[in-house]
Design an enzyme around this catalytic site. Structure first.
Site, mmCIF file in Angstrom:
data_model
loop_
_atom_site.group_PDB
_atom_site.id
_atom_site.type_symbol
_atom_site.label_atom_id
_atom_site.label_comp_id
_atom_site.label_asym_id
_atom_site.label_seq_id
_atom_site.Cartn_x
_atom_site.Cartn_y
_atom_site.Cartn_z
ATOM 1 N N GLU A 163 40.298 34.645 46.785
ATOM 2 C CA GLU A 163 39.844 34.958 48.147
ATOM 3 C C GLU A 163 38.366 35.349 48.112
ATOM 4 O O GLU A 163 37.954 36.149 47.298
ATOM 5 C CB GLU A 163 40.698 36.112 48.709
ATOM 6 C CG GLU A 163 40.383 36.457 50.141
ATOM 7 C CD GLU A 163 40.315 35.212 51.011
ATOM 8 O OE1 GLU A 163 41.318 34.493 51.102
ATOM 9 O OE2 GLU A 163 39.236 34.947 51.590
ATOM 10 N N LYS A 222 35.866 32.531 40.655
ATOM 11 C CA LYS A 222 35.880 33.761 41.447
ATOM 12 C C LYS A 222 35.071 34.864 40.768
ATOM 13 O O LYS A 222 34.219 35.508 41.383
ATOM 14 C CB LYS A 222 37.327 34.210 41.683
ATOM 15 C CG LYS A 222 37.462 35.515 42.421
ATOM 16 C CD LYS A 222 36.900 35.467 43.826
ATOM 17 C CE LYS A 222 36.618 36.842 44.334
ATOM 18 N NZ LYS A 222 36.095 36.877 45.688
ATOM 19 N N CYS A 278 35.128 45.153 44.242
ATOM 20 C CA CYS A 278 35.095 43.894 43.482
ATOM 21 C C CYS A 278 33.958 43.753 42.473
ATOM 22 O O CYS A 278 34.216 43.409 41.322
ATOM 23 C CB CYS A 278 35.019 42.721 44.454
ATOM 24 S SG CYS A 278 36.463 42.602 45.505
HETATM 25 P P1 NAD Z 1 44.526 46.842 47.582
HETATM 26 O O1 NAD Z 1 44.637 47.941 46.581
HETATM 27 O O2 NAD Z 1 43.957 47.132 48.925
HETATM 28 O O3 NAD Z 1 46.006 46.231 47.840
HETATM 29 C C1 NAD Z 1 46.899 45.900 46.832
HETATM 30 C C2 NAD Z 1 48.305 46.279 47.301
HETATM 31 O O4 NAD Z 1 49.260 45.784 46.356
HETATM 32 C C3 NAD Z 1 48.564 47.781 47.388
HETATM 33 O O5 NAD Z 1 48.933 48.127 48.714
HETATM 34 C C4 NAD Z 1 49.695 48.033 46.386
HETATM 35 O O6 NAD Z 1 50.625 49.026 46.826
HETATM 36 C C5 NAD Z 1 50.345 46.679 46.326
HETATM 37 N N1 NAD Z 1 51.143 46.457 45.109
HETATM 38 C C6 NAD Z 1 50.795 46.683 43.812
HETATM 39 N N2 NAD Z 1 51.797 46.332 42.989
HETATM 40 C C7 NAD Z 1 52.808 45.884 43.754
HETATM 41 C C8 NAD Z 1 54.097 45.353 43.487
HETATM 42 N N3 NAD Z 1 54.545 45.220 42.219
HETATM 43 N N4 NAD Z 1 54.883 44.990 44.519
HETATM 44 C C9 NAD Z 1 54.454 45.119 45.797
HETATM 45 N N5 NAD Z 1 53.213 45.591 46.112
HETATM 46 C C10 NAD Z 1 52.412 45.968 45.109
HETATM 47 O O7 NAD Z 1 43.741 45.677 46.868
HETATM 48 P P2 NAD Z 1 42.838 44.533 47.564
HETATM 49 O O8 NAD Z 1 41.494 45.059 47.874
HETATM 50 O O9 NAD Z 1 43.644 43.896 48.633
HETATM 51 O O10 NAD Z 1 42.672 43.524 46.353
HETATM 52 C C11 NAD Z 1 43.744 42.720 45.906
HETATM 53 C C12 NAD Z 1 43.208 41.672 44.970
HETATM 54 O O11 NAD Z 1 42.309 40.806 45.683
HETATM 55 C C13 NAD Z 1 42.422 42.203 43.780
HETATM 56 O O12 NAD Z 1 42.664 41.388 42.674
HETATM 57 C C14 NAD Z 1 40.983 42.045 44.226
HETATM 58 O O13 NAD Z 1 40.099 41.905 43.159
HETATM 59 C C15 NAD Z 1 41.036 40.778 45.046
HETATM 60 N N6 NAD Z 1 40.005 40.650 46.073
HETATM 61 C C16 NAD Z 1 39.643 41.720 46.839
HETATM 62 C C17 NAD Z 1 38.679 41.575 47.845
HETATM 63 C C18 NAD Z 1 38.260 42.733 48.699
HETATM 64 O O14 NAD Z 1 37.280 42.596 49.408
HETATM 65 N N7 NAD Z 1 38.956 43.852 48.678
HETATM 66 C C19 NAD Z 1 38.107 40.327 48.077
HETATM 67 C C20 NAD Z 1 38.506 39.249 47.282
HETATM 68 C C21 NAD Z 1 39.455 39.423 46.287
HETATM 69 C C1 UDX Z 2 32.381 40.911 47.795
HETATM 70 C C2 UDX Z 2 32.002 39.421 47.945
HETATM 71 O O1 UDX Z 2 30.907 39.307 48.840
HETATM 72 C C3 UDX Z 2 33.184 38.638 48.472
HETATM 73 O O2 UDX Z 2 32.864 37.266 48.545
HETATM 74 C C4 UDX Z 2 34.343 38.845 47.537
HETATM 75 O O3 UDX Z 2 35.462 38.150 48.000
HETATM 76 C C5 UDX Z 2 34.672 40.326 47.393
HETATM 77 O O4 UDX Z 2 33.505 41.027 46.952
HETATM 78 P P1 UDX Z 2 32.624 42.973 49.454
HETATM 79 O O5 UDX Z 2 32.611 43.787 48.219
HETATM 80 O O6 UDX Z 2 33.712 43.183 50.444
HETATM 81 O O7 UDX Z 2 32.674 41.414 49.090
HETATM 82 O O8 UDX Z 2 31.245 43.183 50.244
HETATM 83 P P2 UDX Z 2 29.765 42.576 50.046
HETATM 84 O O9 UDX Z 2 29.280 42.200 51.368
HETATM 85 O O10 UDX Z 2 29.687 41.579 48.994
HETATM 86 O O11 UDX Z 2 28.952 43.864 49.585
HETATM 87 C C6 UDX Z 2 29.130 44.464 48.302
HETATM 88 C C7 UDX Z 2 28.114 45.581 48.115
HETATM 89 O O12 UDX Z 2 26.806 45.038 47.980
HETATM 90 C C8 UDX Z 2 28.058 46.550 49.294
HETATM 91 O O13 UDX Z 2 27.933 47.866 48.820
HETATM 92 C C9 UDX Z 2 26.814 46.110 50.030
HETATM 93 O O14 UDX Z 2 26.243 47.151 50.774
HETATM 94 C C10 UDX Z 2 25.920 45.687 48.864
HETATM 95 N N1 UDX Z 2 24.879 44.724 49.259
HETATM 96 C C11 UDX Z 2 25.214 43.487 49.714
HETATM 97 C C12 UDX Z 2 23.551 45.097 49.162
HETATM 98 O O15 UDX Z 2 23.239 46.209 48.751
HETATM 99 N N2 UDX Z 2 22.594 44.191 49.528
HETATM 100 C C13 UDX Z 2 22.892 42.948 49.984
HETATM 101 O O16 UDX Z 2 21.952 42.194 50.295
HETATM 102 C C14 UDX Z 2 24.251 42.593 50.093
#
Ligand code: NAD
Ligand code: UDX
Length: 464
Positions: A163, A222, A278
């Site tokens: 994602e 990713k 991330c």
């Molecule tokens: P998060 O902590 O917000 O959510 C994960 C959820 O999974 C939690 O609610 C947890 O309770 C649940 N969980 C864990 N183990 C479980 C199980 N065995 N059964 C059922 N539920 C379970 O995490 P997130 O931010 O959504 O990130 C999830 C993944 O996506 C990570 O690998 C992260 O690196 C990736 N990702 C995150 C972002 C972002 O912006 N947060 C963007 C892209 C990718």
């Molecule tokens: C990031 C990636 O952008 C996204 O594609 C991936 O799926 C998850 O990780 P996110 O962490 O949600 O997303 O936010 P992002 O907008 O990337 O910002 C990350 C950090 O960088 C923040 O603290 C933001 O304030 C900082 N940032 C971003 C800067 O300081 N300067 C910039 O120009 C851009």
């Protein structure tokens, strides 16, 4: 081609929740069930008051309102949802390991493995299992090994579909992504699975933006995408320090280089340091993977992005302390913003946590105001650092719900998150409320420097 009628997503977090809500909105013919073991989180997703959803994202409540109860369901009944599904997304957290081999660097895959074992145990029909979580390259191999050794005759096809949404713009990013990446085996079954997932996204995304690759390229892309993005922020932040020494202005430098189409204008905003769940985690993981293949130079190259980011957070706090006559002991310092960026209530790895930690080491008295982050989260973030006791954190840090209340008799204000509302404040009133000289530190460079100086602030902004 296999058509998908039931999707299950394991993990109702920042990715699982918004991603599945948009899939359900755009595919009313598919039943989407999001499951989680966290009962409180599932209850919040089902709350009648849409202001109480567990995740704040602009536009998300409307999407959930449209689909929830129609073809979008949130539940803790994991087994039932797995068994009914033809396609299962794994979207659980993959944090940096805090114990054992790879501690502080490798991704902790225990939640992923638990999901795989549960899927293997419960499934009675063939499934496509989709890695939505960000995973180290070659994790699909582990999943295959767990899923295919159950002996119950069920066939699992594994896809990688990372994602790319960013928090704060998740709904827009999901509705209109730059691309969708789908990795899978180049066997006939693998191709059929890739096509099945492609057809889900094709309900609202042009097919030429849906990229198919082999599974390893997708997993590695990713980590690489996040490393490249974070590298841009660290690069411009390194230049911000040079700007402060030389009289150049980092915004002007960013504009000058960003207009070169080979560089591009995005992700060149100097800041107090990147945060979020991330960037740091994924780069550390990339470094660990490189090291595990003996590629030390590759590992060192990417690690520098993190080193630069740690330096930026620390030097911002040091600049504050030095400007305030080298002592902040007992001084009231107001922090505007705790979230790691605007338009999210997520605070994971936020620069504010580390800036506060440095200032508390110097015995400052901290007052925090953030429009979306709850008081309990701020204390939890500080307690998690383990630098001082929970009692001390509550004694030295106060969380307030009004920005006016925050600045009364303050020595300094520091802007740590770029919330739009901070630019709309009456900064003259804030100045009048504060002790003099009144210090203002802009860690996001969102305020008009000359206007702030004219009001009377002793003003410092990153990269200027
Ligand atoms: P998060 O902590 O917000 O959510 C994960 C959820 O999974 C939690 O609610 C947890 O309770 C649940 N969980 C864990 N183990 C479980 C199980 N065995 N059964 C059922 N539920 C379970 O995490 P997130 O931010 O959504 O990130 C999830 C993944 O996506 C990570 O690998 C992260 O690196 C990736 N990702 C995150 C972002 C972002 O912006 N947060 C963007 C892209 C990718
Ligand atoms: C990031 C990636 O952008 C996204 O594609 C991936 O799926 C998850 O990780 P996110 O962490 O949600 O997303 O936010 P992002 O907008 O990337 O910002 C990350 C950090 O960088 C923040 O603290 C933001 O304030 C900082 N940032 C971003 C800067 O300081 N300067 C910039 O120009 C851009």
């Amino acid at each position: 081609m296999k058509s998908i009628s039931h999707i299950c997503c394991i993990g109702a977090g920042y990715v699982g929740g918004p991603t599945m809500s948009v899939i359900a909105q755009k595919c009313p013919h598919i039943t989407v069930t999001v499951v989680d073991i966290n009962e409180k989180r599932i209850a919040a997703w089902n709350d009648e008051n849409f202001d109480n959803l567990p995740i704040y994202e602009p536009g998300l409540a409307d999407v959930v309102k449209e689909a929830r109860g129609r073809n979008l369901f949130f539940t803790t009944e994991v087994d039932a949802a797995i068994d009914k599904a033809d396609m299962i997304f794994i979207s659980v957290n993959t944090p940096t390991k805090t114990y054992g081999k790879g501690k502080g660097m490798a991704a902790d895959l225990k939640y992923i493995e638990l999901c795989a074992r549960q899927i293997a145990r419960v499934s009675t029909t063939d499934k496509i299992v989709v890695e939505k979580s960000t995973l180290p390259v070659r994790t699909a191999e582990t999943l295959t090994s767990i899923l295919h050794n159950t002996g119950n005759g069920v066939h699992f096809e594994i896809l990688s579909n990372p994602e790319f949404l960013a928090e704060g713009t998740a709904v827009q990013d999901l509705l209109n992504p730059d691309r969708i990446l789908i990795g899978g085996d180049n066997t006939p079954e693998g191709q059929e699975a890739k096509d099945a997932l492609t057809s889900v996204y094709a309900n609202w995304i042009d097919r030429d933006r849906i990229l198919q690759t082999n599974v390893w390229s997708s997993e590695l892309s990713k980590l690489t995408a996040n490393a490249f993005l974070a590298q841009r922020v660290s690069s411009i932040n390194s230049i911000s320090e040079l700007c402060e020494e030389t009289g150049a202005d980092v915004n002007e430098v960013a504009r000058a280089i960003g207009t070169d189409s080979r560089v591009g204008s995005k992700f060149l905003k100097a800041s107090v340091g990147f945060g979020g769940s991330c960037f740091q985690k994924d780069i550390l993981n990339l470094v660990y993977i490189a090291k595990s293949y003996g590629l030390d130079k590759v590992a060192d190259y990417w690690e520098q992005v993190i080193i630069m980011n740690d330096h930026q957070k620390k030097r911002f706090a040091e600049k504050m302390i030095a400007s305030m006559y080298n002592t902040v002991a007992g001084k009231k310092i107001v922090l505007f913003g705790w979230a790691f960026k605007k338009d999210t209530n997520d605070t994971r790895e936020s620069a504010a946590i580390y800036v506060t930690d440095y200032l508390l080491d110097e015995q400052a008295e901290i007052v925090v105001y953030d429009p979306k982050v709850k008081e309990e989260q701020i204390y939890a973030d500080l307690d998690y650092l383990n630098t001082r006791s929970e009692e001390e954190n509550r004694r030295l840090v106060t969380v307030v719900s009004s920005p006016e209340e925050a600045t009364k008799d303050a020595h300094a204000v520091a802007v740590l998150t770029e919330w739009d509302e901070f630019t709309t404040y009456n900064w003259e009133t804030i100045y009048n409320n504060m002790l003099k000289p009144a210090f203002l530190f802009d860690g996001r460079k969102i305020l008009d420097s000359s206007a702030m100086k004219e009001i009377g602030f002793k003003h410092f902004a990153i990269g200027e």
